[in-house]
Write an enzyme that holds these catalytic residues in place. Structure first.
Site, short mmCIF file in Angstrom:
data_model
loop_
_atom_site.label_atom_id
_atom_site.label_comp_id
_atom_site.label_asym_id
_atom_site.label_seq_id
_atom_site.Cartn_x
_atom_site.Cartn_y
_atom_site.Cartn_z
N CYS A 3 58.16 70.23 23.41
CA CYS A 3 57.50 70.15 24.72
C CYS A 3 58.31 70.93 25.75
O CYS A 3 59.49 70.62 25.98
CB CYS A 3 57.34 68.69 25.13
SG CYS A 3 56.81 68.49 26.84
N CYS A 6 59.81 68.71 28.56
CA CYS A 6 60.92 67.88 28.07
C CYS A 6 62.17 68.74 27.96
O CYS A 6 63.27 68.29 28.30
CB CYS A 6 60.59 67.25 26.71
SG CYS A 6 59.52 65.80 26.81
N ASP A 29 57.46 76.28 40.28
CA ASP A 29 56.56 76.85 39.28
C ASP A 29 56.92 78.32 39.07
O ASP A 29 57.17 79.06 40.02
CB ASP A 29 55.10 76.71 39.74
CG ASP A 29 54.12 76.94 38.60
OD1 ASP A 29 53.45 75.97 38.21
OD2 ASP A 29 54.03 78.08 38.10
N HIS A 45 58.35 61.54 28.41
CA HIS A 45 57.17 62.32 28.03
C HIS A 45 55.91 61.46 28.13
O HIS A 45 55.74 60.48 27.41
CB HIS A 45 57.30 62.87 26.61
CG HIS A 45 56.14 63.72 26.21
ND1 HIS A 45 56.07 65.06 26.50
CD2 HIS A 45 54.97 63.40 25.60
CE1 HIS A 45 54.91 65.54 26.07
NE2 HIS A 45 54.23 64.55 25.51
N ASN A 85 46.24 68.69 36.60
CA ASN A 85 45.21 69.08 35.65
C ASN A 85 45.33 68.21 34.41
O ASN A 85 46.41 68.07 33.85
CB ASN A 85 45.38 70.56 35.27
CG ASN A 85 45.17 71.48 36.46
OD1 ASN A 85 44.27 71.25 37.27
ND2 ASN A 85 46.00 72.50 36.60
N HIS A 96 52.56 67.84 29.20
CA HIS A 96 53.52 66.85 29.72
C HIS A 96 53.09 66.63 31.16
O HIS A 96 53.04 67.59 31.94
CB HIS A 96 54.94 67.41 29.61
CG HIS A 96 56.04 66.50 30.13
ND1 HIS A 96 57.16 66.20 29.37
CD2 HIS A 96 56.22 65.88 31.32
CE1 HIS A 96 57.97 65.42 30.09
NE2 HIS A 96 57.42 65.22 31.28
N HIS A 98 52.34 66.43 34.81
CA HIS A 98 53.00 67.08 35.95
C HIS A 98 52.05 67.11 37.12
O HIS A 98 50.84 67.18 36.96
CB HIS A 98 53.48 68.49 35.60
CG HIS A 98 52.42 69.38 35.01
ND1 HIS A 98 52.01 69.28 33.70
CD2 HIS A 98 51.67 70.36 35.55
CE1 HIS A 98 51.07 70.17 33.46
NE2 HIS A 98 50.83 70.84 34.58
N HIS A 100 51.36 69.30 40.57
CA HIS A 100 51.64 70.50 41.36
C HIS A 100 51.71 70.08 42.82
O HIS A 100 50.81 69.37 43.31
CB HIS A 100 50.50 71.51 41.21
CG HIS A 100 50.27 72.01 39.82
ND1 HIS A 100 50.64 73.27 39.41
CD2 HIS A 100 49.69 71.43 38.74
CE1 HIS A 100 50.30 73.45 38.14
NE2 HIS A 100 49.71 72.35 37.71
P1 AMP Z 1 48.94 73.34 34.14
O1 AMP Z 1 48.12 74.58 33.94
O2 AMP Z 1 48.41 72.40 35.16
O3 AMP Z 1 49.27 72.67 32.83
O4 AMP Z 1 50.31 73.83 34.81
C1 AMP Z 1 51.37 74.32 34.08
C2 AMP Z 1 52.21 75.09 35.06
O5 AMP Z 1 53.48 75.29 34.48
C3 AMP Z 1 51.65 76.47 35.42
O6 AMP Z 1 51.43 76.53 36.83
C4 AMP Z 1 52.77 77.42 34.97
O7 AMP Z 1 52.95 78.50 35.85
C5 AMP Z 1 53.96 76.52 34.95
N1 AMP Z 1 55.04 76.90 34.04
C6 AMP Z 1 54.91 77.30 32.75
N2 AMP Z 1 56.13 77.55 32.22
C7 AMP Z 1 57.04 77.31 33.21
C8 AMP Z 1 58.46 77.39 33.29
N3 AMP Z 1 59.21 77.76 32.24
N4 AMP Z 1 59.05 77.09 34.47
C9 AMP Z 1 58.31 76.73 35.54
N5 AMP Z 1 56.97 76.61 35.52
C10 AMP Z 1 56.34 76.91 34.38
ZN ZN Z 2 57.40 66.41 27.31
#
Ligand code: AMP
Ligand code: ZN
Length: 112
Positions: A3, A6, A29, A45, A85, A96, A98, A100
């Site tokens: 993940c 994680c 992000d 998680h 989302n 995982h 989250h 925004h």
């Molecule tokens: P979601 O589409 O709601 O699952 O959001 C996932 C978010 O994670 C997206 O906005 C990506 O830009 C962000 N993301 C993906 N990989 C990373 C990373 N390594 N560091 C920071 N943000 C990330």
């Molecule tokens: Zn996780």
């Protein structure tokens, strides 16, 4: 478990940290959609909003206590949006939980 978030919480993948406490970790992000775009995740998680239940909802409350602190730290007094989302129709790409935190400019009225 394989993940991404994680691994970020564990420090195995680098991130730009903006806040951390016992339960939550917040970082910028990698592909910002607004001048301020932060993700806050529980350290444990939980796959998505759909995985929140009575045994883990306390950490979700902790996340929502942290969000105003982060907003103040980031000068988001003009307002901000909190988005999660959940699942494929909502285009959840990282499984995982989250949230925004998006702001730093006038946001669109469009939500979907
Ligand atoms: P979601 O589409 O709601 O699952 O959001 C996932 C978010 O994670 C997206 O906005 C990506 O830009 C962000 N993301 C993906 N990989 C990373 C990373 N390594 N560091 C920071 N943000 C990330
Ligand atoms: Zn996780």
């Amino acid at each position: 478990m394989d993940c991404l978030f994680c691994k970020i919480v564990a420090g195995d993948i680098p991130s730009s940290k903006v806040y951390e406490d016992e339960y939550a970790y917040a970082f910028r992000d990698i592909n910002p959609q607004a001048p301020v775009h932060i993700l806050i995740v529980p350290k444990e998680h939980i796959p998505s909003v759909d995985g929140i239940n009575s045994s883990n909802s306390a950490v979700v409350a902790k996340i929502f206590e942290a969000i105003p602190k982060i907003a103040a730290q980031e000068d988001l007094g003009g307002g901000y949006r909190v988005i999660s989302n959940c699942g494929d129709n909502a285009c959840q790409s990282v499984k995982h939980l989250h949230f925004h935190i998006v702001g730093g400019a006038q946001l669109s009225e469009q939500m979907a």
